[in-house]
Write a protein that holds these residues in place. Sequence first.
Motif, mmCIF file in Angstrom:
data_model
loop_
_atom_site.group_PDB
_atom_site.id
_atom_site.type_symbol
_atom_site.label_atom_id
_atom_site.label_comp_id
_atom_site.label_asym_id
_atom_site.label_seq_id
_atom_site.Cartn_x
_atom_site.Cartn_y
_atom_site.Cartn_z
ATOM 1 N N CYS A 1 4.771 59.354 -92.660
ATOM 2 C CA CYS A 1 5.698 60.047 -91.754
ATOM 3 C C CYS A 1 7.036 59.321 -91.688
ATOM 4 O O CYS A 1 8.094 59.953 -91.710
ATOM 5 N N PHE A 2 6.987 57.998 -91.633
ATOM 6 C CA PHE A 2 8.225 57.213 -91.611
ATOM 7 C C PHE A 2 9.017 57.418 -92.898
ATOM 8 O O PHE A 2 10.239 57.611 -92.875
ATOM 9 N N GLY A 3 8.322 57.409 -94.037
ATOM 10 C CA GLY A 3 8.994 57.643 -95.323
ATOM 11 C C GLY A 3 9.599 59.036 -95.407
ATOM 12 O O GLY A 3 10.727 59.209 -95.877
ATOM 13 N N VAL B 1 1.124 57.131 -90.630
ATOM 14 C CA VAL B 1 2.335 56.645 -89.953
ATOM 15 C C VAL B 1 3.371 56.220 -91.000
ATOM 16 O O VAL B 1 4.556 56.566 -90.893
ATOM 17 N N ALA B 2 2.937 55.503 -92.019
ATOM 18 C CA ALA B 2 3.860 55.071 -93.079
ATOM 19 C C ALA B 2 4.433 56.277 -93.826
ATOM 20 O O ALA B 2 5.626 56.319 -94.129
ATOM 21 N N ALA C 1 7.816 65.024 -88.951
ATOM 22 C CA ALA C 1 8.624 63.903 -89.454
ATOM 23 C C ALA C 1 9.820 64.416 -90.253
ATOM 24 O O ALA C 1 10.939 63.905 -90.104
ATOM 25 N N GLY D 1 13.597 63.990 -88.973
ATOM 26 C CA GLY D 1 14.522 63.271 -89.853
ATOM 27 C C GLY D 1 15.762 64.089 -90.157
ATOM 28 O O GLY D 1 16.881 63.559 -90.183
ATOM 29 N N PHE E 1 10.485 60.897 -92.866
ATOM 30 C CA PHE E 1 11.591 60.895 -91.906
ATOM 31 C C PHE E 1 12.845 60.330 -92.567
ATOM 32 O O PHE E 1 13.922 60.928 -92.508
ATOM 33 N N LEU E 2 12.709 59.167 -93.222
ATOM 34 C CA LEU E 2 13.861 58.545 -93.886
ATOM 35 C C LEU E 2 14.385 59.399 -95.034
ATOM 36 O O LEU E 2 15.608 59.475 -95.253
#
Length: 186
Positions: A69-71, A66-67, A159, A163, A73-74
């Motif tokens: 994917c978030f990174g 999850v972390a 992701a 993004g 995405f950003l």
Amino acid sequence: MDHTNHDHDHSKMAGSMAPPMVTGSHEDHLGGGGGGHMMKMTFYFGYTNVELLFASLVINTPGEMVAACFGCFLLAVLYEGLKIGREFLLRRNQVNVRYNSMPVPGADGTMVMETHKTVGQRMLSMAHLLQTVLHIIQVVVSYFLMLVFMTYNAYLCIAVAAGAGVGYFLFSWKKAVVVDITEHCH
């Protein structure tokens, strides 16, 4: 001529360009033994033993995925922002503006004059230096995103794509769209 009794390891020859002979099973080469692993070449959903950009950055838990994917995405949002930001800075720092007019066929068959604006920028300026640094950052980010996609991990790929879409939505809505009427491949 029978060569069965000859030594066929040509890597022992002085000055030989031949690679050394490979020993071991095909399974060892593919990572079935000896501690290596085989890179996946099809999309998969998984969160264990996923290497992300660096050998020391390995995803092994759902929270880490999850972390990651978030990174990613950003990072994709940042990439889209960099593209639009560079265009904005280029337009803001324009110098040497020239206008060129050329005749083009109009909708009713008559010739219409179309004007194009050509702009330039000084090579030795802070604006050009900033553009160069931002270009380097944009290229590095784009290669990172490509390498993330090449993991074939579906979570990471989604992701990156999401993004890029969100980044385009956020940053490109003010972008002027130029339609080339001479382009026939729409």
